[in-house]
Structures are given as structure tokens and as C-alpha cells.
Design an enzyme around this catalytic site. Structure first.
Site, PDB file in Angstrom:
ATOM      1  N   CYS A 181       0.795  -1.243   0.000  1.00 39.79           N
ATOM      2  CA  CYS A 181       0.000   0.000   0.000  1.00 39.79           C
ATOM      3  C   CYS A 181       0.820   1.281   0.000  1.00 39.79           C
ATOM      4  O   CYS A 181       0.729   2.077  -0.929  1.00 39.79           O
ATOM      5  CB  CYS A 181      -0.951  -0.025   1.194  1.00 39.79           C
ATOM      6  SG  CYS A 181      -2.128  -1.363   1.069  1.00 39.79           S
TER       7      CYS A 181
HETATM    8  C1  UDX Z   1      -1.079   0.356   5.687  1.00 43.49           C
HETATM    9  C2  UDX Z   1      -1.935   1.325   6.499  1.00 43.49           C
HETATM   10  O1  UDX Z   1      -1.499   1.318   7.853  1.00 43.49           O
HETATM   11  C3  UDX Z   1      -3.407   0.903   6.432  1.00 43.49           C
HETATM   12  O2  UDX Z   1      -4.206   1.834   7.139  1.00 43.49           O
HETATM   13  C4  UDX Z   1      -3.830   0.875   4.963  1.00 43.49           C
HETATM   14  O3  UDX Z   1      -5.200   0.494   4.830  1.00 43.49           O
HETATM   15  C5  UDX Z   1      -2.951  -0.106   4.196  1.00 43.49           C
HETATM   16  O4  UDX Z   1      -1.561   0.272   4.316  1.00 43.49           O
HETATM   17  P1  UDX Z   1      -0.006  -2.026   5.979  1.00 43.49           P
HETATM   18  O5  UDX Z   1       0.713  -1.659   4.726  1.00 43.49           O
HETATM   19  O6  UDX Z   1      -0.674  -3.348   6.085  1.00 43.49           O
HETATM   20  O7  UDX Z   1      -1.167  -0.912   6.283  1.00 43.49           O
HETATM   21  O8  UDX Z   1       1.059  -1.994   7.143  1.00 43.49           O
HETATM   22  P2  UDX Z   1       1.533  -0.938   8.235  1.00 43.49           P
HETATM   23  O9  UDX Z   1       1.390  -1.590   9.549  1.00 43.49           O
HETATM   24  O10 UDX Z   1       0.900   0.373   8.023  1.00 43.49           O
HETATM   25  O11 UDX Z   1       3.119  -0.810   7.911  1.00 43.49           O
HETATM   26  C6  UDX Z   1       3.494  -0.360   6.642  1.00 43.49           C
HETATM   27  C7  UDX Z   1       5.018  -0.329   6.584  1.00 43.49           C
HETATM   28  O12 UDX Z   1       5.518   0.749   7.397  1.00 43.49           O
HETATM   29  C8  UDX Z   1       5.708  -1.595   7.089  1.00 43.49           C
HETATM   30  O13 UDX Z   1       6.794  -1.915   6.226  1.00 43.49           O
HETATM   31  C9  UDX Z   1       6.237  -1.207   8.463  1.00 43.49           C
HETATM   32  O14 UDX Z   1       7.429  -1.909   8.785  1.00 43.49           O
HETATM   33  C10 UDX Z   1       6.554   0.261   8.254  1.00 43.49           C
HETATM   34  N1  UDX Z   1       6.511   1.063   9.484  1.00 43.49           N
HETATM   35  C11 UDX Z   1       5.338   1.188  10.157  1.00 43.49           C
HETATM   36  C12 UDX Z   1       7.664   1.737   9.890  1.00 43.49           C
HETATM   37  O15 UDX Z   1       8.736   1.604   9.274  1.00 43.49           O
HETATM   38  N2  UDX Z   1       7.607   2.534  11.000  1.00 43.49           N
HETATM   39  C13 UDX Z   1       6.463   2.696  11.717  1.00 43.49           C
HETATM   40  O16 UDX Z   1       6.470   3.423  12.706  1.00 43.49           O
HETATM   41  C14 UDX Z   1       5.285   1.993  11.287  1.00 43.49           C
END
Ligand code: UDX
Length: 431
Positions: A269
């Protein structure tokens, strides 16, 4: 109500299954017959905590079925959700080919059905204007005059995180409903009032709902890149960015969530949605500087971790290295845009002799994607760790958090997984 859901991936399957919790009857449509047959047997194409039980109960109560047949799905539906993929094109712009295919398929199917009031709801992540100018346009131009007067369109974006999608569906911060008429507003409000209080339902025009989704994901991605920019600065000052962000996040206007510095964001996403919005804005003559910087910072993070090792060893040529984690985040088997995969590719570019890797869930997916013979996939965490002294941690799986695992190891941590108490050497990407 009777609900049809076109597309039974992460979004369609979770959404459709959760609707049955309030006794709505759901028909899932997918083009892959094998997937349809498996769902009807309770064998799910994805893993999401809690989803198995919900689907099994729905199948037993005959509230849920999957089919490849649009007619079977639409003939009795009160509303139809569209939850098909909207991938990126090579240049990062949005690819709406599946939206167009579904629109044509729906139009053709409706031609064989008696015209009646029917609500068509876009749930896929689409850029402002897509629901009305592409999806609706295709359908309206194909169906009979009688159907034209009976169809209503709406847009209802999802905010589900992989690995916690059921929880996110059942406990949303908001339900955004983009509508063009009261029919869509009344029907969708009625449906979602089974799940949330009225104060959580936000009614908007369709284009606003489309942009809320992109702006939300872009902002969350920007928070992560902000944390990484401050993290890289903190690293050069010998400051722990996690302590910095603990303080920053206590400001209720900012919030601590999504300020964890590390290897950056991956997944199906954030990278896709930020790129699509960037391209869309540029197409309209806007520079989109913040989104550009968000992607730039994110792109450069994995190399920062490799550079720490190069600084310590001079070169990684012919070294054997352990990489823990392949999934783009813990509690999923998904490797799409995974920073762990990017990290492994960078290590291979440095001429290493072998990468010894382990991931509790994502190895099968990774093998399809990373077939370099220098990559050794180990069946257990211990086997991977025993294969080399240098360890990179790329995904914050719970089982990687045991300090004892790293006795005598030289650890480069990309996700703040340990403190390195037992390690011979420990360094974090931004701390
Ligand atoms: C995301 C959005 O959170 C969600 O609301 C939307 O509908 C779809 O995209 P998702 O991609 O499943 O969800 O995962 P998420 O938990 O958001 O993490 C996304 C990425 O960001 C991951 O690679 C995670 O490792 C990274 N991340 C997340 C960070 O590097 N730092 C953070 O503080 C949080």
C-alpha cells in the site's frame, strides 16, 4: 442485507466475512476458480488473525459463499462492493485495468437482470475522479436506460492493516462514505451502523472519500520518513531517535504511532499509494515535494544499514551474513516491497559469499522472488544464526527479540528488535 463483494483478496475477503458477523448475506466473487473453491471449503488464500473462525462460522450459517459467477452474485444483491487490486504501473502511476474490467463485467451482467435499485460501492484504493469518471462512466455507457435510472454509486475506502485487518475492520477510527445521493447514504449508513456508532461515520462527496484514503496513507508514510530523517540525524549525533520520538509523540497533535525509525516502509500500500498520488499531482502541475521526499528518504534507508557494516569491516566481499526476516512487517507472509528483500539485494551487490536467512512465515513467498544461489533459506532461526557471525535484523518478528540469540554475534539492527546486551557488537540503523 445481501452484499456482493467483487475481489476476495486482503480487502474483499476480510470485509465480506466481517459483514456476516451481523448476519448480512455475502457473496464473494473472484476470477480464480481454485481460490473460490478453497474459500467455500473454509481454506483461505490469506492469513489474517481471526479470519478463519469468522469464515467457517459464516459458511456453516450459509451467510457466505464464493463464486466466479457475477450473475449469481449480483442477482439478489442490495449492494456491490468492488475490492480488486489497483497496482502501480512501471512509472509509479495508478493502474485501473482491473477496475475497468470489473465495470464492464458488471454492466454486462446487469443487462441480463431485471432493472432495480442497486448500489455500487468502490472499496479499492482509487484516485479522485476514478469512481465517477471511469468506473461509473463505463457502466452507465453500457447499460440500458432503465438501469441508468436505478443505479447509485458510492466510495467506501478501507483502512485495514495486514496482520490486524479483522481488528481494524471491527474497531475503525472512522468509516468514510463517499456518496452521490441519499440512496447510497441511507443504505451504507444502515449497513455500517451495525458495526460503529453514528459519530464514527463520515459522509462526504465521492471524490473526497477517494482522496481521504490517499492522504491518510501518504501522511502515515510521511511520518515514517520523517522519523527516519530525524533518525539519520540523531545517529550522527549519537542520540537515540526512539527517545526523541517518545517525546515528540507525547504531543497529542502529533501522536507516537508511525514514528518508528528503521529500514522504512514496504508493503502493498504505502509505496504504491504515495507513488500514485505523487504522479497524479504532478500530472496536474503540482510539484508534490513532500511526497517526493517521503519516497526518496524511504528508498535510501536500507543502504544506511549496509553502510554501517561497510564502515566497520571495510568490505563485505566474500563474507557470510545472516539476515533475519523477509516479510515487509511481522505477522504476515507478504513480501511485497519488503525492505528485507531490498537489503538482501544490496548485500549481494557487495559481493558477499552467502546470505543465511530465516522468516517464520514469508520464506515460501521469498523463494519465488529471490532465487540467487547465494541465498540459503534455513528451516529454523537457530540454523540461520549458527551459519555466520554477522547478523542483520530486517523484520521485527517477536521470536527475534531474545537477546540470548545474539551471543557472540555482530548485529546490525534495522527494526529496533534488541538492545544488543549479549552481542559482541551491536549497532542500530538510526540509534
Ligand atoms: C497500511 C496502512 O497502515 C493501512 O491503514 C492501509 O489500509 C494499508 O496500508 P499495511 O501496509 O498493512 O497498512 O502496514 P503498516 O502496519 O501500516 O506498515 C506499513 C510499513 O511501514 C511496514 O513496512 C512497516 O514496517 C513500516 N513502518 C510502520 C515503519 O517503518 N515505521 C512505523 O512506525 C510503522
Amino acid at each position: 442485507m445481501k452484499v456482493a463483494v467483487i475481489g476476495s483478496g486482503y480487502v474483499g475477503l476480510v470485509t465480506g466475512a466481517c459483514f456476516t458477523l451481523k448476519k448480512h448475506e455475502v457473496v464473494l466473487v473472484d476470477v480464480v476458480k481454485e481460490k473460490v473453491d478453497k474459500i467455500n471449503k473454509g481454506i483461505l488464500p490469506i492469513y489474517e488473525p481471526g479470519l478463519d473462525e469468522i469464515v467457517k462460522e459464516a459458511l456453516e450459517e450459509k451467510l457466505l459463499k464464493a463464486t466466479t459467477d457475477y450473475k449469481e452474485a449480483l442477482e439478489n444483491a442490495d449492494m456491490v462492493f468492488i475490492a480488486v487490486p489497483t497496482p502501480s504501473k512501471e512509472d509509479g502511476s495508478l493502474d485501473v485495468k482491473y477496475i475497468e474490467q470489473v465495470a464492464s463485467q458488471i454492466a454486462e451482467t446487469l443487462e441480463g437482470l431485471k432493472p432495480r435499485k442497486l448500489l455500487l460501492v468502490m472499496k479499492s484504493t482509487v484516485l479522485p475522479g476514478t469512481t465517477e469518471n471511469i468506473f461509473k462512466e463505463i457502466i452507465i455507457n453500457k447499460v440500458s436506460e432503465e438501469w441508468k435510472g436505478k443505479l447509485s454509486f458510492a466510495m467506501n475506502p478501507e483502512f485495514l492493516r495486514e496482520g490486524i485487518a479483522v481488528e481494524d475492520f471491527l474497531n475503525p477510527d472512522r468509516v468514510v462514505i463517499g456518496i452521490e445521493d441519499d440512496y447510497g447514504k441511507d443504505l451504507l449508513s444502515k449497513l455500517y451502523l451495525d458495526f460503529v456508532n453514528e459519530d464514527k461515520i463520515l459522509i462526504t462527496p465521492i471524490k473526497v472519500a477517494e482522496l481521504i484514503k490517499y492522504a491518510s496513507n501518504a501522511f502515515l508514510a510521511m511520518k515514517i520518513s520523517f522519523a527516519n530523517e530525524i533518525g539519520n540525524l540523531s545517529k550522527s549525533l549519537g542520540i537515540d531517535v526512539y527517545q526523541v520520538m517518545d517525546g515528540v509523540g507525547m504531543d497529542k497533535r502529533i501522536g507516537r504511532a508511525f514514528l518508528n525509525a528503521g529500514l522504512g516502509f514496504g508493503g502493498s500500500c504505502f509505496p504504491k499509494d504515495v507513488s500514485a498520488l505523487l504522479n497524479f499531482g504532478r500530472g496536474l502541475g503540482h510539484k508534490m515535494l513532500l511526497l517526493d521526499a517521503t519516497l526518496q528518504i524511504n528508498k535510501e534507508q536500507p543502504k544506511k544499514l549496509v553502510d554501517l557494516a561497510l564502515k566497520r569491516y571495510g568490505s563485505l566481499k566474500d563474507k557470510e551474513i545472516v539476515v533475519l526476516g523477509l516479510a515487509f512487517k511481522p505477522n504476515t507472509d507478504d513480501i511485497r516491497e519488503s525492505k528485507a528483500i531490498e537489503l538482501i539485494k544490496l548485500l549481494l551487490d557487495e559481493g558477499i559469499k552467502a546470505v543465511h536467512t530465516y522468516d517464520p512465515a514469508a520464506m515460501e513467498n521469498a523463494k519465488k522472488y529471490l532465487s540467487n544461489n547465494k541465498i540459503k533459506y534455513h528451516a529454523t532461526l537457530e540454523n540461520a544464526l549458527s551459519s555466520a557471525e554477522i547478523v542483520f535484523i530486517a523484520t521485527e518478528w517477536q521470536e527475534f527479540k531474545n537477546e540470548d540469540l545474539y551471543e557472540g554475534k555482530e548485529v546490525f539492527d534495522g527494526r529496533r528488535v534488541i538492545e544488543g546486551k549479549k552481542a559482541k557488537y551491536y549497532e542500530g540503523i538510526c540509534w
